[in-house]
Design a protein around this motif. Sequence first.
Motif, PDB file in Angstrom:
ATOM      1  N   GLN A 126      13.496  88.069  49.651  1.00 35.97           N
ATOM      2  CA  GLN A 126      13.864  89.670  49.222  1.00 35.97           C
ATOM      3  C   GLN A 126      12.761  90.610  49.628  1.00 35.97           C
ATOM      4  O   GLN A 126      11.690  89.915  49.587  1.00 35.97           O
ATOM      5  CB  GLN A 126      13.827  89.501  47.484  1.00 35.97           C
ATOM      6  CG  GLN A 126      14.143  90.849  46.885  1.00 35.97           C
ATOM      7  CD  GLN A 126      15.665  91.104  46.998  1.00 35.97           C
ATOM      8  OE1 GLN A 126      16.687  90.269  47.232  1.00 35.97           O
ATOM      9  NE2 GLN A 126      16.067  92.370  46.720  1.00 35.97           N
ATOM     10  N   VAL A 127      13.128  91.656  50.043  1.00 38.49           N
ATOM     11  CA  VAL A 127      12.407  92.729  50.736  1.00 38.49           C
ATOM     12  C   VAL A 127      12.444  93.832  49.764  1.00 38.49           C
ATOM     13  O   VAL A 127      13.476  94.360  49.232  1.00 38.49           O
ATOM     14  CB  VAL A 127      12.924  93.013  52.171  1.00 38.49           C
ATOM     15  CG1 VAL A 127      11.942  94.138  52.533  1.00 38.49           C
ATOM     16  CG2 VAL A 127      12.693  91.834  52.889  1.00 38.49           C
ATOM     17  N   GLN A 128      11.159  94.417  49.486  1.00 38.97           N
ATOM     18  CA  GLN A 128      11.014  95.665  48.621  1.00 38.97           C
ATOM     19  C   GLN A 128      10.629  96.875  49.365  1.00 38.97           C
ATOM     20  O   GLN A 128       9.834  96.452  50.472  1.00 38.97           O
ATOM     21  CB  GLN A 128      10.152  95.508  47.375  1.00 38.97           C
ATOM     22  CG  GLN A 128      10.347  94.378  46.442  1.00 38.97           C
ATOM     23  CD  GLN A 128      10.168  92.640  46.926  1.00 38.97           C
ATOM     24  OE1 GLN A 128       9.036  92.699  47.647  1.00 38.97           O
ATOM     25  NE2 GLN A 128      11.106  92.212  46.619  1.00 38.97           N
ATOM     26  N   LEU A 129      11.173  97.961  49.239  1.00 41.48           N
ATOM     27  CA  LEU A 129      10.790  99.025  50.059  1.00 41.48           C
ATOM     28  C   LEU A 129      10.530 100.241  48.998  1.00 41.48           C
ATOM     29  O   LEU A 129      10.983 100.559  47.892  1.00 41.48           O
ATOM     30  CB  LEU A 129      12.256  99.568  50.850  1.00 41.48           C
ATOM     31  CG  LEU A 129      12.695  98.556  51.492  1.00 41.48           C
ATOM     32  CD1 LEU A 129      14.197  99.203  52.205  1.00 41.48           C
ATOM     33  CD2 LEU A 129      11.736  98.264  52.723  1.00 41.48           C
ATOM     34  N   VAL A 130       9.175 100.952  49.476  1.00 36.73           N
ATOM     35  CA  VAL A 130       8.938 102.170  48.781  1.00 36.73           C
ATOM     36  C   VAL A 130       8.750 103.191  49.579  1.00 36.73           C
ATOM     37  O   VAL A 130       8.115 103.235  50.661  1.00 36.73           O
ATOM     38  CB  VAL A 130       7.436 101.878  47.965  1.00 36.73           C
ATOM     39  CG1 VAL A 130       7.042 102.898  47.338  1.00 36.73           C
ATOM     40  CG2 VAL A 130       7.966 100.439  47.008  1.00 36.73           C
ATOM     41  N   GLU A 131       9.719 104.334  49.256  1.00 36.75           N
ATOM     42  CA  GLU A 131       9.605 105.492  49.968  1.00 36.75           C
ATOM     43  C   GLU A 131       8.461 106.499  49.246  1.00 36.75           C
ATOM     44  O   GLU A 131       8.215 106.536  48.216  1.00 36.75           O
ATOM     45  CB  GLU A 131      10.829 106.295  50.225  1.00 36.75           C
ATOM     46  CG  GLU A 131      12.118 105.190  50.972  1.00 36.75           C
ATOM     47  CD  GLU A 131      13.271 104.973  49.677  1.00 36.75           C
ATOM     48  OE1 GLU A 131      14.226 104.925  50.279  1.00 36.75           O
ATOM     49  OE2 GLU A 131      12.628 104.594  48.575  1.00 36.75           O
ATOM     50  N   SER A 132       8.166 107.537  50.066  1.00 37.45           N
ATOM     51  CA  SER A 132       7.253 108.543  49.649  1.00 37.45           C
ATOM     52  C   SER A 132       7.292 109.808  50.774  1.00 37.45           C
ATOM     53  O   SER A 132       7.709 109.478  51.703  1.00 37.45           O
ATOM     54  CB  SER A 132       5.678 108.050  49.559  1.00 37.45           C
ATOM     55  OG  SER A 132       5.141 107.552  50.735  1.00 37.45           O
TER      56      SER A 132
END
Length: 115
Positions: free
Chosen positions: A1-7
């Motif tokens: 599983q890959v987690q992505l955090v945008e900003s």
Amino acid sequence: QVQLVESGGGLVQPGGSLRLSCQASGRISSYYIMEWHRQAPGKQREFVASITSDTSTNYADSVKGRFTISRDNARNTVYLQMNSLTPEDTAVYYCHYRDYKGTSWGQGTQVTVSS
């Protein structure tokens, strides 16, 4: 599983610029494609730009010449530099990760272009 955090989203005036960031974490493959998509109110989600592990890029016609996608492999981070923004660029922008095992989406970051 890959987690992505945008900003990096926010409010900007027409003609202005913003830079979005998306950091990936988790089980990241050695070869993967990172993409940006966006969804405006009442519209379907649409492709914006993509970049491969060997930095090959692709852009939607609507953003060519104005947006630039780049990546920092050491930080597992992809960027979207957006210049000459117009109200038509207003949308929630989503980061998307693809590799041979599957895909992951970020939670999205709002970009609003308005005077």
